[in-house]
Scaffold this motif. Structure first.
Motif, PDB file in Angstrom:
ATOM      1  N   SER A  22       0.840  -1.189   0.000  1.00  0.00           N
ATOM      2  CA  SER A  22       0.000   0.000   0.000  1.00  0.00           C
ATOM      3  C   SER A  22       0.879   1.243   0.000  1.00  0.00           C
ATOM      4  O   SER A  22       1.866   1.330   0.731  1.00  0.00           O
ATOM      5  CB  SER A  22      -0.892  -0.009   1.246  1.00  0.00           C
ATOM      6  OG  SER A  22      -1.645   1.165   1.332  1.00  0.00           O
ATOM      7  N   GLY A  23       0.547   2.204  -0.851  1.00  0.00           N
ATOM      8  CA  GLY A  23       1.331   3.436  -0.944  1.00  0.00           C
ATOM      9  C   GLY A  23       2.436   3.383  -1.965  1.00  0.00           C
ATOM     10  O   GLY A  23       3.032   4.414  -2.284  1.00  0.00           O
ATOM     11  N   SER A  24       2.741   2.181  -2.526  1.00  0.00           N
ATOM     12  CA  SER A  24       3.774   2.064  -3.549  1.00  0.00           C
ATOM     13  C   SER A  24       3.273   2.652  -4.867  1.00  0.00           C
ATOM     14  O   SER A  24       2.087   2.937  -5.040  1.00  0.00           O
ATOM     15  CB  SER A  24       4.155   0.602  -3.754  1.00  0.00           C
ATOM     16  OG  SER A  24       3.067  -0.123  -4.304  1.00  0.00           O
ATOM     17  N   GLU A  25       4.184   2.811  -5.813  1.00  0.00           N
ATOM     18  CA  GLU A  25       3.810   3.362  -7.118  1.00  0.00           C
ATOM     19  C   GLU A  25       2.765   2.489  -7.795  1.00  0.00           C
ATOM     20  O   GLU A  25       1.796   2.986  -8.389  1.00  0.00           O
ATOM     21  CB  GLU A  25       5.051   3.479  -7.998  1.00  0.00           C
ATOM     22  CG  GLU A  25       4.768   4.084  -9.369  1.00  0.00           C
ATOM     23  CD  GLU A  25       6.025   4.250 -10.207  1.00  0.00           C
ATOM     24  OE1 GLU A  25       5.885   4.564 -11.395  1.00  0.00           O
ATOM     25  OE2 GLU A  25       7.131   4.063  -9.664  1.00  0.00           O
ATOM     26  N   MET A  26       2.924   1.162  -7.701  1.00  0.00           N
ATOM     27  CA  MET A  26       1.958   0.263  -8.317  1.00  0.00           C
ATOM     28  C   MET A  26       0.601   0.365  -7.629  1.00  0.00           C
ATOM     29  O   MET A  26      -0.444   0.315  -8.279  1.00  0.00           O
ATOM     30  CB  MET A  26       2.472  -1.178  -8.257  1.00  0.00           C
ATOM     31  CG  MET A  26       1.627  -2.150  -9.052  1.00  0.00           C
ATOM     32  SD  MET A  26       2.412  -3.765  -9.211  1.00  0.00           S
ATOM     33  CE  MET A  26       1.179  -4.619 -10.212  1.00  0.00           C
ATOM     34  N   SER A  27       0.623   0.538  -6.312  1.00  0.00           N
ATOM     35  CA  SER A  27      -0.633   0.689  -5.579  1.00  0.00           C
ATOM     36  C   SER A  27      -1.358   1.962  -5.998  1.00  0.00           C
ATOM     37  O   SER A  27      -2.577   1.948  -6.212  1.00  0.00           O
ATOM     38  CB  SER A  27      -0.357   0.710  -4.073  1.00  0.00           C
ATOM     39  OG  SER A  27      -1.536   0.969  -3.351  1.00  0.00           O
ATOM     40  N   ARG A  28      -0.624   3.034  -6.134  1.00  0.00           N
ATOM     41  CA  ARG A  28      -1.255   4.303  -6.539  1.00  0.00           C
ATOM     42  C   ARG A  28      -1.832   4.200  -7.941  1.00  0.00           C
ATOM     43  O   ARG A  28      -2.913   4.728  -8.224  1.00  0.00           O
ATOM     44  CB  ARG A  28      -0.229   5.436  -6.452  1.00  0.00           C
ATOM     45  CG  ARG A  28       0.208   5.772  -5.020  1.00  0.00           C
ATOM     46  CD  ARG A  28       0.970   7.082  -4.971  1.00  0.00           C
ATOM     47  NE  ARG A  28       2.209   7.019  -5.717  1.00  0.00           N
ATOM     48  CZ  ARG A  28       3.373   6.617  -5.220  1.00  0.00           C
ATOM     49  NH1 ARG A  28       3.438   6.214  -3.940  1.00  0.00           N
ATOM     50  NH2 ARG A  28       4.475   6.599  -5.940  1.00  0.00           N
TER      51      ARG A  28
END
Length: 361
Positions: free
Chosen positions: A190-196
């Motif tokens: 959560s909060g990673s580039e992929m998550s965003r």
């Protein structure tokens, strides 16, 4: 190509400072002989020098004498710079065998468990294995009652391939994953580039979803038009989708020709969903290419995903569920209500929970 002897770093060094460091050969031999008093508190914890790890050190000491080339591959210290002593051990059982197989192993000091060290160590080992040209398969062997490890490796695409009897550990289940599968099975925090990116795509899909489900049943041209907006490309005029249809994204969704999707289909597309030509999807089918970690400590913060691939001529019966990472072979049939967790061979009929082969077609 030789394996590097320097510390193996976490695949995301900007987020995690964990590293796997070679255990000095003399330390291995000393621990194997039980002469560990001088090491405790200086280089290892009581757990790593204790009876639970004694068999491992004896085995590795013998291995270093007999096969010195295995040294950079085998058991390393799990090091977190914020602690003075290693928090556990992780490494391979040896160099790749003739078939290109390496086996992973890890154990975390009980004082440091449930902090994500096993997960990050496994991610590091998989990253190292996939960088090496001689490695084609990664294996893990787990006791049937070790639910935590079985859940962890499941998050990374390992599948059960058999069982074996270990003289020290007893019955073990054998799991394997392709070393070439790094791009297919993915986890992200959560909060990673992929998550965003996922959140942005879901939000975009939600804006289009009311228009998808406002299409009159049977107005397939109108449905194709709004789905083209979601997916970003035109659909073949033979594609027919009935509302309601519940996709949570479109950029990872592909329809072949002559596809029919009955009402109530849910598509979680974060991992990618590829639907081949001449596919029939029954009512209330769920295509779930994403999920969450099975580890309770990271379940709300780590997502997992892997592509679903549905081959040509497949029929998926009403209420069936296809989970992440599954490939359904050409002309296969998935029975109504089945939950498919593994690949389905071409021209096979599968059914049940979890789905198993019923017969060949």
């Amino acid at each position: 190509m030789t394996i590097i002897t320097s510390p193996w770093l976490d695949p995301e060094p900007d987020r995690h400072s964990l590293r796997l460091e070679i255990v000095p050969e003399q330390v291995v031999h000393t621990l194997a002989m039980g002469g560990s008093a001088d090491l405790i508190g200086e280089q290892v914890s009581e757990y790593l020098a204790g009876p639970e790890c004694a068999g491992l050190w004896h085995m590795r000491s013998k291995q270093l004498h007999e096969t010195p080339a295995d040294a950079p591959w085998i058991t390393r210290f799990i090091v977190d710079p914020q602690f003075a002593l290693p928090v556990g051990l992780a490494g391979f059982h040896g160099a790749p065998d003739e078939a290109g197989m390496v086996e992973v192993g890890y154990r975390v000091d009980p004082a440091f468990r449930r902090r994500g060290y096993a997960r990050r160590s496994l991610e590091t080992l998989l990253h190292i294995a996939r960088q090496h040209p001689d490695v084609r398969t990664v294996r893990a062997t787990v006791s049937p009652d070790n639910a935590a490890s079985r859940s962890l490796i499941a998050d990374y695409g390992f599948v059960e391939t058999g069982e074996q009897w270990d003289e020290e550990d007893g019955l073990e289940i054998i799991y394997e994953v392709s070393a070439e599968a790094e791009s297919s099975h993915t986890s992200f925090a959560s909060g990673s580039e992929m998550s965003r990116a996922m959140v942005a795509e879901v939000s975009r899909a939600w804006e289009i979803l009311p228009r998808i489900n406002a299409v009159a049943p049977g107005d397939f041209a109108a449905m194709r038009e709004v789905l083209a907006e979601l997916i970003g490309e035109e659909l073949d005029p033979t594609v027919r989708v009935l509302p309601p249809f519940y996709p949570d994204g479109g950029h990872n969704l592909r329809f072949g020709r002559n596809v029919f999707v009955n009402h109530g289909c849910t598509a979680v597309v974060v991992g990618g969903i590829d639907i081949g030509d001449d596919v029939m999807i029954g009512p209330n089918v769920q295509l779930i290419s994403g999920g969450h970690s099975l580890d309770a400590a990271t379940r709300r913060s780590v997502c997992t995903c892997a592509p679903i691939r549905i081959g040509r001529g497949v029929w998926i019966g009403a209420g069936a569920t296809i989970l992440q990472g599954v490939t359904v072979g050409d002309d296969a049939v998935v029975a109504a209500g089945a939950v498919v967790t593994r690949d389905v061979a071409a021209r096979a009929l599968v059914g049940g929970v979890p789905a198993r082969l019923m017969r060949e077609l």
